[in-house]
Design a protein around this motif. Structure first.
Motif, mmCIF file in Angstrom:
data_model
loop_
_atom_site.group_PDB
_atom_site.id
_atom_site.type_symbol
_atom_site.label_atom_id
_atom_site.label_comp_id
_atom_site.label_asym_id
_atom_site.label_seq_id
_atom_site.Cartn_x
_atom_site.Cartn_y
_atom_site.Cartn_z
ATOM 1 N N ILE A 199 11.286 -9.815 -8.230
ATOM 2 C CA ILE A 199 11.591 -10.740 -7.405
ATOM 3 C C ILE A 199 11.023 -12.340 -8.293
ATOM 4 O O ILE A 199 10.317 -11.869 -9.226
ATOM 5 C CB ILE A 199 10.369 -11.021 -6.329
ATOM 6 C CG1 ILE A 199 9.057 -10.705 -6.506
ATOM 7 C CG2 ILE A 199 10.930 -10.224 -4.993
ATOM 8 C CD1 ILE A 199 7.980 -10.705 -5.394
ATOM 9 N N PRO A 200 11.334 -13.453 -8.238
ATOM 10 C CA PRO A 200 11.260 -14.540 -9.149
ATOM 11 C C PRO A 200 9.767 -14.774 -9.384
ATOM 12 O O PRO A 200 9.138 -14.997 -8.223
ATOM 13 C CB PRO A 200 11.992 -15.732 -8.412
ATOM 14 C CG PRO A 200 12.977 -15.034 -7.680
ATOM 15 C CD PRO A 200 12.436 -13.668 -7.154
ATOM 16 N N HIS A 201 9.503 -15.084 -10.288
ATOM 17 C CA HIS A 201 7.940 -15.667 -10.931
ATOM 18 C C HIS A 201 8.089 -16.463 -11.530
ATOM 19 O O HIS A 201 8.968 -16.889 -12.440
ATOM 20 C CB HIS A 201 7.110 -14.363 -11.410
ATOM 21 C CG HIS A 201 6.577 -13.298 -10.432
ATOM 22 N ND1 HIS A 201 7.534 -12.444 -9.674
ATOM 23 C CD2 HIS A 201 5.184 -13.007 -9.991
ATOM 24 C CE1 HIS A 201 6.745 -11.485 -9.052
ATOM 25 N NE2 HIS A 201 5.517 -12.109 -8.928
ATOM 26 N N PHE A 202 6.793 -17.215 -11.716
ATOM 27 C CA PHE A 202 6.542 -18.372 -12.857
ATOM 28 C C PHE A 202 5.342 -17.911 -13.413
ATOM 29 O O PHE A 202 4.286 -17.831 -12.746
ATOM 30 C CB PHE A 202 6.536 -19.746 -12.166
ATOM 31 C CG PHE A 202 8.067 -20.357 -12.096
ATOM 32 C CD1 PHE A 202 8.485 -20.906 -13.206
ATOM 33 C CD2 PHE A 202 8.638 -20.047 -10.882
ATOM 34 C CE1 PHE A 202 10.020 -21.626 -13.077
ATOM 35 C CE2 PHE A 202 9.918 -20.704 -10.639
ATOM 36 C CZ PHE A 202 10.608 -21.348 -11.889
ATOM 37 N N GLU A 203 5.156 -18.225 -14.965
ATOM 38 C CA GLU A 203 3.823 -18.110 -15.410
ATOM 39 C C GLU A 203 3.119 -19.534 -15.094
ATOM 40 O O GLU A 203 3.698 -20.581 -15.187
ATOM 41 C CB GLU A 203 3.957 -17.858 -16.946
ATOM 42 C CG GLU A 203 2.619 -17.592 -17.608
ATOM 43 C CD GLU A 203 2.300 -17.371 -18.893
ATOM 44 O OE1 GLU A 203 1.264 -17.202 -19.558
ATOM 45 O OE2 GLU A 203 3.719 -17.059 -19.482
ATOM 46 N N LYS B 283 4.047 -3.288 0.561
ATOM 47 C CA LYS B 283 4.959 -2.685 1.631
ATOM 48 C C LYS B 283 6.234 -3.796 1.778
ATOM 49 O O LYS B 283 7.444 -2.910 2.014
ATOM 50 C CB LYS B 283 4.207 -2.728 2.822
ATOM 51 C CG LYS B 283 4.655 -2.163 3.942
ATOM 52 C CD LYS B 283 3.667 -1.978 4.981
ATOM 53 C CE LYS B 283 4.092 -1.313 6.242
ATOM 54 N NZ LYS B 283 3.545 -1.279 7.423
ATOM 55 N N PRO B 284 6.018 -5.036 1.767
ATOM 56 C CA PRO B 284 7.122 -5.762 1.984
ATOM 57 C C PRO B 284 8.591 -5.408 1.021
ATOM 58 O O PRO B 284 9.432 -5.727 1.193
ATOM 59 C CB PRO B 284 6.716 -7.248 1.881
ATOM 60 C CG PRO B 284 5.174 -7.225 2.131
ATOM 61 C CD PRO B 284 4.871 -5.828 1.901
ATOM 62 N N LEU B 285 7.950 -5.024 -0.199
ATOM 63 C CA LEU B 285 8.778 -4.960 -1.389
ATOM 64 C C LEU B 285 9.320 -3.252 -1.107
ATOM 65 O O LEU B 285 10.068 -2.824 -2.166
ATOM 66 C CB LEU B 285 8.385 -5.129 -2.781
ATOM 67 C CG LEU B 285 7.914 -6.734 -2.758
ATOM 68 C CD1 LEU B 285 7.413 -6.906 -4.135
ATOM 69 C CD2 LEU B 285 9.013 -7.554 -2.425
ATOM 70 N N TYR C 73 -1.711 -3.518 -0.509
ATOM 71 C CA TYR C 73 -0.620 -2.858 -0.033
ATOM 72 C C TYR C 73 0.204 -3.501 1.156
ATOM 73 O O TYR C 73 1.480 -3.738 1.035
ATOM 74 C CB TYR C 73 -1.025 -1.251 0.213
ATOM 75 C CG TYR C 73 0.373 -0.477 0.737
ATOM 76 C CD1 TYR C 73 1.383 -0.338 0.137
ATOM 77 C CD2 TYR C 73 0.373 -0.451 2.257
ATOM 78 C CE1 TYR C 73 2.484 0.398 0.623
ATOM 79 C CE2 TYR C 73 1.590 -0.102 2.806
ATOM 80 C CZ TYR C 73 2.526 0.673 1.861
ATOM 81 O OH TYR C 73 3.628 1.025 2.626
ATOM 82 N N ASP C 74 -0.467 -3.865 2.180
ATOM 83 C CA ASP C 74 0.061 -4.511 3.149
ATOM 84 C C ASP C 74 0.820 -5.750 2.786
ATOM 85 O O ASP C 74 1.986 -5.971 3.333
ATOM 86 C CB ASP C 74 -0.875 -4.736 4.272
ATOM 87 C CG ASP C 74 -1.497 -3.463 5.078
ATOM 88 O OD1 ASP C 74 -0.874 -2.238 4.939
ATOM 89 O OD2 ASP C 74 -2.511 -3.481 5.783
ATOM 90 N N ILE C 75 0.127 -6.771 2.336
ATOM 91 C CA ILE C 75 0.600 -7.862 1.866
ATOM 92 C C ILE C 75 1.568 -8.157 0.953
ATOM 93 O O ILE C 75 2.767 -8.588 0.738
ATOM 94 C CB ILE C 75 -0.649 -9.003 1.701
ATOM 95 C CG1 ILE C 75 -1.625 -8.811 2.877
ATOM 96 C CG2 ILE C 75 -0.083 -10.226 1.226
ATOM 97 C CD1 ILE C 75 -0.872 -9.483 4.141
#
Length: 146
Positions: A137-141, A29-31, A24-26
């Motif tokens: 948010i942007p991701h890559f597989e 929460k930022p999102l 949650y913290d990492i």
């Protein structure tokens, strides 16, 4: 730094509760996002791996979701903020690869946040396909044969 302890932890255990708090913290929460009870409950059959300090402080966590008899998906990789950039994440990923191999898996896939792609490239993961949005948010597989 003290020696690190890498261990599997049980779903629903006090250690798992610590992992949910760290995640949650990492990651959440930022999102501005929360976990739902259903999201946590769905992890009951995943492999939960954690890194602890000698004084039992949880430093990092990830889970491996079984996709098929040879493939697991690495998820929810988190290292406590004050311990980032110290090699703990790389060591935890290495532990997860060893754990996966020892349990009969030969491939790990993951969805990396775009900011984490250089980290995984250093660990010999390769990008698959194009950038996509996940949780806004942007991701890559990415994948690695282990």
């Amino acid at each position: 730094m003290q020696p690190l302890i890498f261990i599997p932890i049980e779903f629903g255990s006090p250690e798992f509760d610590l992992a949910v708090g760290l995640r949650y913290d990492i990651l959440r929460k930022p999102l501005g996002r929360e976990f739902t009870a259903e999201q946590i409950a769905a992890e009951w059959n995943e492999h939960h791996l954690a890194c602890f300090s000698q004084n039992y402080e949880m430093l990092g966590y990830l889970n491996l979701q079984v996709l098929d008899e040879k493939t697991v998906k690495m998820r929810q990789v988190a290292v406590a903020e004050k311990f980032q950039k110290q090699g703990i994440g790389a060591a935890l990923v290495g532990f997860s690869e060893k754990f996966a191999r020892e349990n009969g898996f030969s491939k790990i896939t993951l969805h990396a946040r775009e900011t984490a792609v250089p980290f995984y490239l250093k660990l010999q993961y390769r990008k698959i396909g194009e950038r996509f949005l996940e949780v806004g948010i942007p991701h890559f597989e990415m994948e690695k044969i282990i």
